[in-house]
Design a protein around this motif. Sequence first.
Motif, PDB file in Angstrom:
ATOM      1  N   ALA A  71      -6.299   6.438  -9.603  1.00  0.00           N
ATOM      2  CA  ALA A  71      -6.344   5.323 -10.538  1.00  0.00           C
ATOM      3  C   ALA A  71      -5.544   4.271 -10.891  1.00  0.00           C
ATOM      4  N   ILE A  72      -3.981   4.127 -10.117  1.00  0.00           N
ATOM      5  CA  ILE A  72      -3.387   3.526 -10.597  1.00  0.00           C
ATOM      6  C   ILE A  72      -3.310   2.384  -9.361  1.00  0.00           C
ATOM      7  N   GLY A  73      -3.766   3.176  -7.906  1.00  0.00           N
ATOM      8  CA  GLY A  73      -4.126   1.983  -6.858  1.00  0.00           C
ATOM      9  C   GLY A  73      -3.218   2.964  -5.557  1.00  0.00           C
ATOM     10  N   VAL A  74      -3.168   4.560  -5.422  1.00  0.00           N
ATOM     11  CA  VAL A  74      -2.418   4.493  -4.713  1.00  0.00           C
ATOM     12  C   VAL A  74      -3.647   4.805  -3.063  1.00  0.00           C
ATOM     13  N   ARG A  75      -3.056   4.444  -2.367  1.00  0.00           N
ATOM     14  CA  ARG A  75      -4.112   4.503  -1.378  1.00  0.00           C
ATOM     15  C   ARG A  75      -5.040   5.301  -0.923  1.00  0.00           C
ATOM     16  N   ALA A  76      -3.996   6.146  -0.518  1.00  0.00           N
ATOM     17  CA  ALA A  76      -4.037   7.942  -0.132  1.00  0.00           C
ATOM     18  C   ALA A  76      -3.936   8.871  -0.328  1.00  0.00           C
ATOM     19  N   PHE A  77      -3.941   9.592  -0.792  1.00  0.00           N
ATOM     20  CA  PHE A  77      -3.390  11.267  -1.453  1.00  0.00           C
ATOM     21  C   PHE A  77      -3.492  12.656  -0.038  1.00  0.00           C
ATOM     22  N   LEU A  78      -2.656  12.995   0.726  1.00  0.00           N
ATOM     23  CA  LEU A  78      -2.943  13.557   2.101  1.00  0.00           C
ATOM     24  C   LEU A  78      -1.754  15.104   1.563  1.00  0.00           C
ATOM     25  N   THR A  79      -2.372  16.201   2.336  1.00  0.00           N
ATOM     26  CA  THR A  79      -2.201  17.339   1.260  1.00  0.00           C
ATOM     27  C   THR A  79      -0.893  17.618   2.939  1.00  0.00           C
ATOM     28  N   LYS A  80      -0.098  18.764   2.154  1.00  0.00           N
ATOM     29  CA  LYS A  80       1.437  18.442   3.392  1.00  0.00           C
ATOM     30  C   LYS A  80       0.695  20.005   4.188  1.00  0.00           C
ATOM     31  N   PRO A  81       0.782  20.426   5.252  1.00  0.00           N
ATOM     32  CA  PRO A  81       1.329  19.915   6.782  1.00  0.00           C
ATOM     33  C   PRO A  81       0.171  18.067   6.760  1.00  0.00           C
ATOM     34  N   VAL A  82       0.452  16.952   6.638  1.00  0.00           N
ATOM     35  CA  VAL A  82      -0.190  16.064   7.144  1.00  0.00           C
ATOM     36  C   VAL A  82      -0.815  16.180   8.184  1.00  0.00           C
ATOM     37  N   SER A  83      -2.045  16.081   8.406  1.00  0.00           N
ATOM     38  CA  SER A  83      -2.217  15.479   9.933  1.00  0.00           C
ATOM     39  C   SER A  83      -1.913  13.999  10.240  1.00  0.00           C
ATOM     40  N   ALA A  84      -1.677  13.785  11.577  1.00  0.00           N
ATOM     41  CA  ALA A  84      -1.160  13.182  12.358  1.00  0.00           C
ATOM     42  C   ALA A  84      -1.912  11.952  12.299  1.00  0.00           C
ATOM     43  N   GLN A  85      -3.213  12.862  12.407  1.00  0.00           N
ATOM     44  CA  GLN A  85      -4.920  11.439  12.644  1.00  0.00           C
ATOM     45  C   GLN A  85      -4.503  10.888  11.339  1.00  0.00           C
ATOM     46  N   ALA A  86      -4.799  11.694  10.144  1.00  0.00           N
ATOM     47  CA  ALA A  86      -5.063  10.522   9.338  1.00  0.00           C
ATOM     48  C   ALA A  86      -3.345  10.139   8.535  1.00  0.00           C
ATOM     49  N   LEU A  87      -2.310  10.551   8.629  1.00  0.00           N
ATOM     50  CA  LEU A  87      -1.402   9.346   8.750  1.00  0.00           C
ATOM     51  C   LEU A  87      -1.820   8.417   9.292  1.00  0.00           C
ATOM     52  N   ALA A  88      -1.977   8.422  10.581  1.00  0.00           N
ATOM     53  CA  ALA A  88      -2.178   7.127  10.751  1.00  0.00           C
ATOM     54  C   ALA A  88      -3.200   6.492  10.931  1.00  0.00           C
ATOM     55  N   MET A  89      -4.257   6.392  10.450  1.00  0.00           N
ATOM     56  CA  MET A  89      -5.353   5.941  10.123  1.00  0.00           C
ATOM     57  C   MET A  89      -5.419   5.505   9.513  1.00  0.00           C
ATOM     58  N   PRO A 131       0.887  -1.762   0.040  1.00  0.00           N
ATOM     59  CA  PRO A 131      -0.169  -0.707  -0.134  1.00  0.00           C
ATOM     60  C   PRO A 131       0.806   1.551   0.199  1.00  0.00           C
ATOM     61  N   PHE A 132       0.326   2.844  -0.401  1.00  0.00           N
ATOM     62  CA  PHE A 132       0.691   3.604  -0.925  1.00  0.00           C
ATOM     63  C   PHE A 132       0.450   4.836  -0.090  1.00  0.00           C
ATOM     64  N   VAL A 133       0.698   5.435  -0.247  1.00  0.00           N
ATOM     65  CA  VAL A 133       0.171   6.570   0.924  1.00  0.00           C
ATOM     66  C   VAL A 133       1.130   7.869   0.308  1.00  0.00           C
ATOM     67  N   LEU A 134       0.512   8.684  -0.640  1.00  0.00           N
ATOM     68  CA  LEU A 134       1.177   9.649  -1.757  1.00  0.00           C
ATOM     69  C   LEU A 134       1.189  11.325  -0.854  1.00  0.00           C
ATOM     70  N   ILE A 135       2.543  11.728  -0.257  1.00  0.00           N
ATOM     71  CA  ILE A 135       1.760  13.535   0.756  1.00  0.00           C
ATOM     72  C   ILE A 135       2.692  14.744  -0.289  1.00  0.00           C
ATOM     73  N   THR A 136       1.734  15.617  -0.580  1.00  0.00           N
ATOM     74  CA  THR A 136       2.206  16.626  -1.151  1.00  0.00           C
ATOM     75  C   THR A 136       2.028  17.946  -0.361  1.00  0.00           C
ATOM     76  N   ALA A 137       2.462  19.158  -0.919  1.00  0.00           N
ATOM     77  CA  ALA A 137       2.494  20.813  -0.724  1.00  0.00           C
ATOM     78  C   ALA A 137       1.624  21.392  -1.801  1.00  0.00           C
ATOM     79  N   TYR A 138       1.404  19.998  -3.132  1.00  0.00           N
ATOM     80  CA  TYR A 138       1.031  20.773  -4.026  1.00  0.00           C
ATOM     81  C   TYR A 138       0.082  20.065  -4.817  1.00  0.00           C
ATOM     82  N   PRO A 139      -1.028  19.847  -3.729  1.00  0.00           N
ATOM     83  CA  PRO A 139      -2.179  19.184  -4.255  1.00  0.00           C
ATOM     84  C   PRO A 139      -3.069  19.592  -5.591  1.00  0.00           C
ATOM     85  N   THR A 140      -3.541  18.555  -6.859  1.00  0.00           N
ATOM     86  CA  THR A 140      -4.254  19.013  -8.416  1.00  0.00           C
ATOM     87  C   THR A 140      -5.094  17.939  -7.696  1.00  0.00           C
TER      88      THR A 140
END
Length: 124
Positions: A96-114, A78-87
């Motif tokens: 579409a290619i199977g990334v598990r989650a797309f999170l925006t920086k600064p990353v919420s500790a609770q969201a990342l943990a979940m 499983p792959f969690v992708l984080i970015t400061a520049y979401p589009t």
Amino acid sequence: MSAAHHVCVVDDDQSVRLALASLLRSLGYEVETFESGHDVLRWLAHHRTACVVSDLQMPGMSGLQMYEGMLDMGIDAPFVLITAYPTAEVEARAMAIGVRAFLTKPVSAQALAMHVRQAVAPAG
């Protein structure tokens, strides 16, 4: 600790890499850190992990390119992708290619943990 509790963190920014690793270790995960997609792909050729948490924008190889490289190698962690520049376009491509989650920086500790907890949970 088994690969089932192992998480790889990939970010070219050392402070972000260390902060993410510290958070995940505090949650009980064994963590390996890498500053590039090339480094983690070399490591994954010989090791297993339960989940990868990666920055999107890095020199040399983006997080999405790294994930595609993992898939090409037959690694389906499983792959969690984080970015400061979401589009919306990049998020749609990632999902579409199977990334598990797309999170925006600064990353919420609770969201990342979940998302990591869900990613490493046994199926069933």
